[in-house]
Design a protein around this motif. Structure first.
Motif, short mmCIF file in Angstrom:
data_model
loop_
_atom_site.label_atom_id
_atom_site.label_comp_id
_atom_site.label_asym_id
_atom_site.label_seq_id
_atom_site.Cartn_x
_atom_site.Cartn_y
_atom_site.Cartn_z
N ARG A 189 61.91 78.32 62.35
CA ARG A 189 60.76 77.82 61.59
C ARG A 189 60.12 78.99 60.85
NH1 ARG A 189 57.80 74.62 66.33
NH2 ARG A 189 56.42 73.83 64.69
N ARG A 190 60.83 79.48 59.87
CA ARG A 190 60.47 80.74 59.20
C ARG A 190 59.11 80.71 58.51
NH1 ARG A 190 64.73 83.13 60.64
NH2 ARG A 190 66.86 82.55 60.22
N GLU A 191 58.74 79.59 57.90
CA GLU A 191 57.44 79.52 57.21
C GLU A 191 56.29 79.67 58.20
OE1 GLU A 191 59.70 76.87 56.80
OE2 GLU A 191 60.53 77.62 54.92
N LEU A 192 56.42 79.02 59.36
CA LEU A 192 55.37 79.16 60.38
C LEU A 192 55.35 80.57 60.96
CD1 LEU A 192 55.71 75.75 62.26
CD2 LEU A 192 53.84 76.49 60.78
N ALA A 193 56.53 81.16 61.15
CA ALA A 193 56.60 82.54 61.65
C ALA A 193 55.91 83.48 60.68
CB ALA A 193 58.05 82.94 61.87
N GLU A 194 56.16 83.29 59.40
CA GLU A 194 55.55 84.15 58.38
C GLU A 194 54.04 83.95 58.34
OE1 GLU A 194 55.13 87.16 55.95
OE2 GLU A 194 57.03 86.62 56.90
N ALA A 195 53.58 82.73 58.50
CA ALA A 195 52.14 82.46 58.51
C ALA A 195 51.47 83.18 59.68
CB ALA A 195 51.88 80.95 58.59
N GLU A 196 52.12 83.16 60.84
CA GLU A 196 51.56 83.89 61.99
C GLU A 196 51.56 85.39 61.74
OE1 GLU A 196 49.98 82.87 64.72
OE2 GLU A 196 50.23 80.78 64.14
N ARG A 197 52.59 85.90 61.08
CA ARG A 197 52.62 87.34 60.76
C ARG A 197 51.47 87.72 59.83
NH1 ARG A 197 57.81 86.17 60.54
NH2 ARG A 197 59.18 87.00 62.10
N ARG A 198 51.18 86.83 58.88
CA ARG A 198 50.04 87.11 57.97
C ARG A 198 48.73 87.13 58.76
NH1 ARG A 198 53.19 83.99 54.51
NH2 ARG A 198 52.03 82.08 54.92
N LEU A 199 48.60 86.22 59.71
CA LEU A 199 47.41 86.24 60.57
C LEU A 199 47.34 87.54 61.36
CD1 LEU A 199 47.31 82.61 62.03
CD2 LEU A 199 45.54 83.71 60.65
N LEU A 200 48.48 87.97 61.87
CA LEU A 200 48.53 89.22 62.63
C LEU A 200 48.10 90.40 61.79
CD1 LEU A 200 51.87 88.69 64.54
CD2 LEU A 200 49.63 88.95 65.58
N ALA A 201 48.52 90.43 60.55
CA ALA A 201 48.14 91.54 59.67
C ALA A 201 46.63 91.59 59.50
CB ALA A 201 48.83 91.40 58.32
N GLY A 202 45.99 90.43 59.47
CA GLY A 202 44.54 90.38 59.36
C GLY A 202 43.83 90.79 60.63
N LEU A 203 44.49 90.60 61.77
CA LEU A 203 43.88 90.97 63.05
C LEU A 203 43.91 92.47 63.28
CD1 LEU A 203 45.25 88.15 65.38
CD2 LEU A 203 43.00 88.31 64.31
N ARG A 204 44.91 93.13 62.73
CA ARG A 204 45.02 94.58 62.86
C ARG A 204 45.22 95.16 61.47
NH1 ARG A 204 48.09 95.90 68.39
NH2 ARG A 204 46.58 94.92 69.73
N PRO A 205 44.14 95.29 60.72
CA PRO A 205 44.26 95.78 59.34
C PRO A 205 44.95 97.13 59.28
CG PRO A 205 42.03 95.08 59.82
CD PRO A 205 42.78 95.05 61.11
N GLY A 206 45.73 97.30 58.24
CA GLY A 206 46.41 98.57 58.03
C GLY A 206 47.75 98.68 58.72
N GLN A 207 48.06 97.72 59.57
CA GLN A 207 49.34 97.76 60.26
C GLN A 207 50.37 97.01 59.44
OE1 GLN A 207 49.26 96.12 64.17
NE2 GLN A 207 51.33 96.75 64.64
N ILE A 208 51.51 97.61 59.25
CA ILE A 208 52.59 96.97 58.50
C ILE A 208 53.49 96.26 59.51
CG2 ILE A 208 54.60 97.36 57.04
CD1 ILE A 208 53.13 99.83 55.97
N LEU A 209 53.66 94.96 59.30
CA LEU A 209 54.51 94.19 60.19
C LEU A 209 55.86 93.95 59.55
CD1 LEU A 209 51.88 91.60 61.38
CD2 LEU A 209 52.71 93.59 62.61
N VAL A 210 56.88 94.33 60.24
CA VAL A 210 58.24 94.11 59.75
C VAL A 210 58.70 92.78 60.31
CG1 VAL A 210 60.60 95.00 59.78
CG2 VAL A 210 58.65 96.57 59.74
N PRO A 211 59.15 91.88 59.45
CA PRO A 211 59.61 90.58 59.97
C PRO A 211 60.74 90.74 60.95
CG PRO A 211 59.52 90.57 57.57
CD PRO A 211 59.27 91.97 58.02
N TYR A 212 60.72 89.91 61.96
CA TYR A 212 61.80 89.91 62.95
C TYR A 212 63.05 89.32 62.33
CZ TYR A 212 64.61 88.57 66.95
OH TYR A 212 65.64 88.41 67.83
N THR A 213 64.15 90.00 62.51
CA THR A 213 65.43 89.44 62.08
C THR A 213 66.40 89.61 63.24
OG1 THR A 213 66.08 91.55 61.12
CG2 THR A 213 65.11 89.94 59.63
N GLN A 214 67.18 88.60 63.46
CA GLN A 214 68.15 88.69 64.53
C GLN A 214 69.27 89.62 64.10
OE1 GLN A 214 69.39 84.75 65.49
NE2 GLN A 214 67.46 84.22 66.43
#
Length: 156
Positions: free
Chosen positions: A124-149
């Motif tokens: 469910r990639r769209e939902l995963a990406e939405a959560e990553r965007r939320l995460l970026a807002g929770l820890r400003p300045g942190q770069i999140l690399v998307p998980y890839t298998q």
């Protein structure tokens, strides 16, 4: 807690078991059980971690950390499941537990990260990406690399 932070699981387990014996109220017992569940989880003893988390929640149902840990445990158990049906049930439970942690604490970083990873595993990639965007807002300045298998290499 210090022993657990240093990943000294044996001494940490003894410390949390002693804390459970010495606990004088439900909140302290819940904390000790949640910590003990964390040690079992990190040791790979999922069947021992689960009842600790459940008992902790029964004593104090407002602990976002414990709900999040339970969700992450069920995600991991789902990944290891031999059947798609069991995996689906585990992941459905994991999503419920993680969402409850977020309801208790909308800023709960670990719960959002757990949801992002769960959605990624489910495809469910769209939902995963939405959560990553939320995460970026929770820890400003942190770069999140998307998980890839990892890519599967063709058999030679």
């Amino acid at each position: 807690v210090e022993m657990a932070q240093q990943r000294q699981w044996g001494p940490a387990m003894e410390q949390f078991q002693q804390s459970l014996v010495l606990a004088t109220n439900a909140a302290d017992s819940a904390q000790a059980l949640g910590n003990l569940g964390g040690v079992f989880f990190n040791e790979g003893a999922f069947e021992l971690a689960f009842p600790c988390y459940v008992q902790s929640i029964q004593l104090d149902s407002l602990q976002a950390d414990t709900w999040s840990n339970l969700g992450i445990l069920w995600t991991e158990m789902g990944q290891r499941s031999p059947t798609a049906d069991d995996r689906g049930v585990r992941w459905q439970g994991a999503e419920s537990f993680l969402r409850h942690a977020v309801e208790l604490n909308p800023q709960h970083y670990q719960a959002h990260l757990g949801l992002a990873n769960l959605y990624q595993h489910q495809g469910r990639r769209e939902l995963a990406e939405a959560e990553r965007r939320l995460l970026a807002g929770l820890r400003p300045g942190q770069i999140l690399v998307p998980y890839t298998q990892p890519e599967e290499k063709p058999h030679e």
